[in-house]
Design an enzyme around this catalytic site. Structure first.
Site, short mmCIF file in Angstrom:
data_model
loop_
_atom_site.label_atom_id
_atom_site.label_comp_id
_atom_site.label_asym_id
_atom_site.label_seq_id
_atom_site.Cartn_x
_atom_site.Cartn_y
_atom_site.Cartn_z
N CYS A 1 -9.73 -7.19 6.55
CA CYS A 1 -8.78 -6.21 6.06
C CYS A 1 -9.42 -5.43 4.92
CB CYS A 1 -7.51 -6.94 5.63
SG CYS A 1 -6.83 -6.44 4.07
N GLU A 2 -9.40 -4.11 5.02
CA GLU A 2 -10.11 -3.32 4.02
C GLU A 2 -9.37 -3.22 2.70
OE1 GLU A 2 -10.72 0.41 5.97
OE2 GLU A 2 -8.88 1.28 5.21
N HIS A 3 -8.12 -3.64 2.69
CA HIS A 3 -7.37 -3.59 1.44
C HIS A 3 -7.65 -4.78 0.54
CE1 HIS A 3 -4.54 -1.25 4.22
NE2 HIS A 3 -5.25 -0.40 3.53
N HIS A 4 -7.93 -5.92 1.13
CA HIS A 4 -8.14 -7.14 0.34
C HIS A 4 -9.47 -7.82 0.60
CE1 HIS A 4 -3.71 -6.66 0.75
NE2 HIS A 4 -3.73 -6.98 -0.53
N GLN B 1 -5.70 -2.94 11.10
CA GLN B 1 -5.42 -3.23 12.52
C GLN B 1 -4.95 -1.99 13.27
OE1 GLN B 1 -2.97 -6.70 13.15
NE2 GLN B 1 -2.36 -6.02 15.19
N HIS C 1 -3.00 -12.01 9.53
CA HIS C 1 -3.71 -11.47 8.38
C HIS C 1 -3.67 -12.46 7.23
CE1 HIS C 1 -4.00 -7.13 9.71
NE2 HIS C 1 -3.29 -7.71 10.66
N CYS D 1 -4.33 -11.92 4.29
CA CYS D 1 -3.76 -11.32 3.08
C CYS D 1 -2.23 -11.44 3.08
CB CYS D 1 -4.20 -9.87 2.92
SG CYS D 1 -3.71 -8.76 4.23
ZN LIG Z 1 -4.84 -6.96 3.51
#
Ligand SMILES: [Zn+2]
Length: 228
Positions: free
Chosen positions: A116-119, A157, A185, A187
């Protein structure tokens, strides 16, 4: 396995399963190893420095025995997890067969791991890819290669789902493509709302799967049929 596409009923085609190896490690068609291992294109010392920084920042001692090799290990891990950045997924769709087959081809349960590119935490799951060819048919394993290529990079995703669908449209000029991805996920499970067991489902329906309701229910039945 390509013979499976002409006569075998679609439900009999086994899932491609885990690809197992990385694009950077894949042998080419003649069995020769691929030219560039993923690590060669990644600035490993830079990752190592950054990991030591993070360890210090959270209050650890990067010099203590148990952590001494961690930065190098993490660098190798990131090179592996992000090797898709150095792989063009389109290349896996260049070798196609001209086949007068215009029924649906479905590969179910292609497992993948992404980040996941956010976390920068992993999300893992399976992708199902169904398409109706218009003359160009690819080897089933190539669809798994495409999933591998787009998943081994910082991702979300929703975008991954869309990317796979668009690749089939652009490279194979399919009459329709349906991509469904189910993933967990970390995250969401180990931080934040902490909801273990939650599964995120995304889908991209293009061409006849978008315009034709019965084609869409057919592909959804083939994906989920025996699980209901
Ligand atoms: Zn994430």
């Amino acid at each position: 396995m390509n013979h499976a596409m002409t006569k075998t009923p679609i439900s009999a085609i086994p899932p491609a399963g885990d690809v197992g190896s990385l694009p950077g490690e894949l042998a080419d068609e003649n069995g020769a190893p691929a030219a560039t291992p993923a690590a060669a294109q990644v600035d490993m010392p830079r990752i190592e420095r950054a990991v030591r920084e993070i360890l210090s920042a959270v209050g650890e001692d990067p010099q203590r025995e148990g952590l001494r090799d961690t930065p190098a290990r993490v660098a190798r891990m990131y090179a592996e997890l992000f090797c898709g950045l150095h792989d063009d997924p389109r290349k896996h769709l260049q070798k196609f067969f001209t086949e007068k087959y215009d029924e649906m081809v479905l590969v179910r349960d292609i497992s993948f791991n992404s980040m996941c590119e956010h976390h920068l935490l992993p999300f893992t799951g399976v992708a199902h890819i169904g398409y109706v060819p218009s003359g160009k048919v690819v080897g089933l394993s190539k669809l798994a290669r495409v999933v591998e290529s787009v998943s081994r990079r910082p991702q979300v995703q929703e975008r991954m789902t869309e990317q796979i669908a668009n690749l089939l449209i652009d490279e194979l000029e399919v009459k329709g493509v349906a991509v469904v991805i189910e993933a967990t996920h970390s995250c969401m499970t180990i931080r934040g709302v902490r909801k273990p067991g939650s599964v995120c489902v995304t889908s991209a329906m293009k061409g006849i799967f978008r315009s034709n309701l019965s084609s869409r229910s057919e592909v959804m039945n083939l994906i989920y049929g025996d699980r209901r």
